[in-house]
Design an enzyme around this catalytic site. Structure first.
Site, short mmCIF file in Angstrom:
data_model
loop_
_atom_site.label_atom_id
_atom_site.label_comp_id
_atom_site.label_asym_id
_atom_site.label_seq_id
_atom_site.Cartn_x
_atom_site.Cartn_y
_atom_site.Cartn_z
N VAL A 12 0.83 -1.21 0.00
CA VAL A 12 0.00 0.00 0.00
C VAL A 12 0.87 1.26 0.00
O VAL A 12 0.61 2.22 -0.73
CB VAL A 12 -0.98 0.00 1.20
CG1 VAL A 12 -1.88 1.23 1.16
CG2 VAL A 12 -1.84 -1.26 1.18
N GLU A 124 -10.41 5.78 5.63
CA GLU A 124 -11.27 5.32 4.53
C GLU A 124 -10.80 3.98 3.98
O GLU A 124 -11.61 3.12 3.61
CB GLU A 124 -11.27 6.38 3.42
CG GLU A 124 -12.16 6.07 2.24
CD GLU A 124 -13.62 5.96 2.62
OE1 GLU A 124 -14.21 6.95 3.05
OE2 GLU A 124 -14.19 4.85 2.49
N ILE A 131 -12.98 1.18 -2.07
CA ILE A 131 -14.41 1.56 -2.13
C ILE A 131 -14.69 2.70 -1.16
O ILE A 131 -14.35 2.59 0.02
CB ILE A 131 -15.32 0.37 -1.73
CG1 ILE A 131 -15.02 -0.86 -2.57
CG2 ILE A 131 -16.78 0.75 -1.82
CD1 ILE A 131 -15.75 -2.10 -2.08
N GLY A 182 -0.91 -10.20 -3.87
CA GLY A 182 -0.78 -9.15 -2.86
C GLY A 182 -2.08 -8.81 -2.16
O GLY A 182 -2.20 -7.75 -1.56
N GLU A 185 -3.39 -10.94 3.81
CA GLU A 185 -2.64 -10.39 4.95
C GLU A 185 -1.34 -11.15 5.09
O GLU A 185 -1.20 -12.26 4.58
CB GLU A 185 -3.46 -10.54 6.23
CG GLU A 185 -4.77 -9.78 6.23
CD GLU A 185 -4.56 -8.28 6.12
OE1 GLU A 185 -3.82 -7.70 6.92
OE2 GLU A 185 -5.12 -7.69 5.17
N LYS A 200 -13.27 -5.12 10.23
CA LYS A 200 -13.94 -4.18 9.32
C LYS A 200 -15.41 -3.97 9.68
O LYS A 200 -15.90 -2.84 9.65
CB LYS A 200 -13.80 -4.69 7.88
CG LYS A 200 -12.35 -4.61 7.37
CD LYS A 200 -12.16 -5.38 6.08
CE LYS A 200 -10.76 -5.23 5.52
NZ LYS A 200 -10.47 -6.17 4.42
N GLY A 298 -5.62 -4.79 -2.66
CA GLY A 298 -4.68 -4.54 -3.75
C GLY A 298 -4.02 -3.18 -3.62
O GLY A 298 -4.54 -2.28 -2.96
N1 HSE Z 1 -6.36 -9.05 3.23
C1 HSE Z 1 -7.34 -8.04 2.99
C2 HSE Z 1 -8.37 -8.60 2.03
C3 HSE Z 1 -6.69 -6.83 2.42
O1 HSE Z 1 -8.11 -9.63 1.41
O2 HSE Z 1 -9.44 -8.04 1.91
C4 HSE Z 1 -7.57 -5.62 2.37
O3 HSE Z 1 -7.99 -5.23 3.64
#
Ligand code: HSE
Length: 402
Positions: A12, A124, A131, A182, A185, A200, A298
């Site tokens: 990121v 965000e 998104i 990528g 986690e 989340k 991503g």
């Molecule tokens: N490992 C997380 C996923 C990355 O696959 O959604 C984004 O938060």
């Protein structure tokens, strides 16, 4: 000109760097001034980097530099991200992040420190990757009481399930692909055991209902037990299996939430969220269902949300952007038995025994010799578990989304 720093030059972080370079003109126009990158913090060496002079291993270079007004924390993990963020906010710098673990764990405290120092703490990118969901939930849906949030919040698990459904790939093969792209986690257990989605949905719930929903109170199941047979049963029933972060405000004000695989009928928009994409369905009492869809993981999608927060922090450098919730001693979280669902189950027991145990049930065509597949009436989690344990063997038990 605003001066900025990036902490963590991984997937990121390097994406934020690229976007700041590639879209510099657009970013300047949006922020009202140029955003110049002054530091990149990372413990690794980047000798071949065209701007290697930006790299530092010492966070104090950023903390003590009064010119730096906004910092993107994209290092991930709790420590030292927590300590660094606290120090930066206390030093009067806005911090933006994609770090859902940090926001779900220490968000209340960090938001308070930001408020005390009249700076912003924005996140965000912590939910749904690229998104837009945090700001729309907070601002555009502000006239609504949020009734429910149901989302495919983890790209890796959605990618794995999609590969199993469409390409008959094994779980392990699909996970390896997700890692190579990528999406996953550092420790893929966070994805496949549902912990990432749990953080989340906790963030979205806290934001939607204004009070910290402690992620440790959210019942969390991953997709590790989902088999190709389950996926085929779902297809035969005109449905798909998706890992859903689910939250609903009950009549007494408490928030019921879970993360679990759910059976989604093909006529529901969530069933169409394929591949690494995320989809979040928010139901407001005035607007009805609103769907947010896009790349949930991503490099560039996530970095685009981080960079947008950097822009917003620069715009709001004089006046804080109010995205917040409070931490209370009240019991905010409802328990797993405060909400009923219908369940799809498979057992090696007979239909006769299923009828004796469950009473009302809907049998569906068996796809595997020697087993009974059926849908239960509405049950709490404990009722479903207890009844399932009364059968000789229960192979699968999945909640049905409606
Ligand atoms: N490992 C997380 C996923 C990355 O696959 O959604 C984004 O938060």
């Amino acid at each position: 000109m605003a001066k900025a720093a990036i902490m963590g030059y991984g997937t990121v972080g390097s994406g934020v760097y690229d976007i700041l370079k590639m879209n510099a003109k657009k970013i300047e126009a949006a922020a009202g001034e140029q955003i110049e990158l002054k530091y990149i913090l990372d413990i690794r060496e980047f000798d071949d980097h065209p701007e290697k002079h930006l790299f530092t291993k010492d966070v104090n270079d950023i903390i003590n530099d009064t010119e730096v007004s906004v910092v993107a924390e994209v290092m991930g993990g709790l420590h030292p991200a927590y300590e660094f963020t606290k120090e930066l906010l206390s030093a009067g710098k806005s911090v933006v992040t994609s770090n859902k673990e940090l926001v779900a764990t220490y968000g209340s405290e960090l938001l308070k420190i930001a408020e005390e120092n009249n700076v912003n703490y924005m996140f965000e990118a912590s939910v749904g990757g690229g998104i837009p969901i945090i700001r729309p939930l907070n601002r555009c849906l502000a006239a609504n009481n949020i009734v429910r949030i149901a989302g495919i919040l983890n790209g890796t698990t959605n990618y794995i399930l999609y590969q199993m459904i469409t390409n008959d790939k094994s779980f392990d093969e699909a996970l390896k692909d997700a890692q190579a792209n990528g999406y996953a986690e550092r420790n893929p257990a966070a994805d496949i055991e549902g912990h990432d989605a749990c953080r989340k949905i906790a963030i979205l719930s806290s934001l939607a209902w204004g009070k910290e929903v402690d992620y440790t109170n959210i019942g969390t199941e991953g997709i590790v037990n989902i088999t190709l047979e389950d996926v085929r049963y779902a297809a035969a029933a005109g449905a798909v299996i998706k890992l859903i972060g689910y939250a609903e405000q009950l009549e007494d004000g408490r928030v019921y939430a879970h993360v679990a695989p759910m059976l989604i009928k093909n006529d529901c928009l969530l069933s169409d969220i394929d591949d690494v994409y995320n989809g979040i369905m928010v139901t407001g009492d005035m607007v009805g269902d609103v769907m947010f869809y896009g790349a949930g993981a991503g490099k560039l999608p996530t970095a685009s949300a981080v960079t947008a927060d950097m822009i917003d922090s620069v715009i709001h450098s004089e006046r804080r952007s109010l995205i917040s919730w409070e931490k209370t001693d009240e019991n905010v979280s409802a328990g797993p038995d405060d909400k009923k669902f219908r369940y799809f189950m498979r057992t090696t027991d007979t239909a006769e025994n299923v009828s004796k145990v469950f009473g009302d049930f809907e049998q569906i065509k068996s796809l595997v010799e020697g087993e009974t597949a059926f849908v239960t009436g509405e049950l709490t989690a404990s009722e479903a578990e207890k009844k399932a344990s009364e059968l000789s063997e229960t192979i699968t038990s999945i909640r049905i989304f409606k």
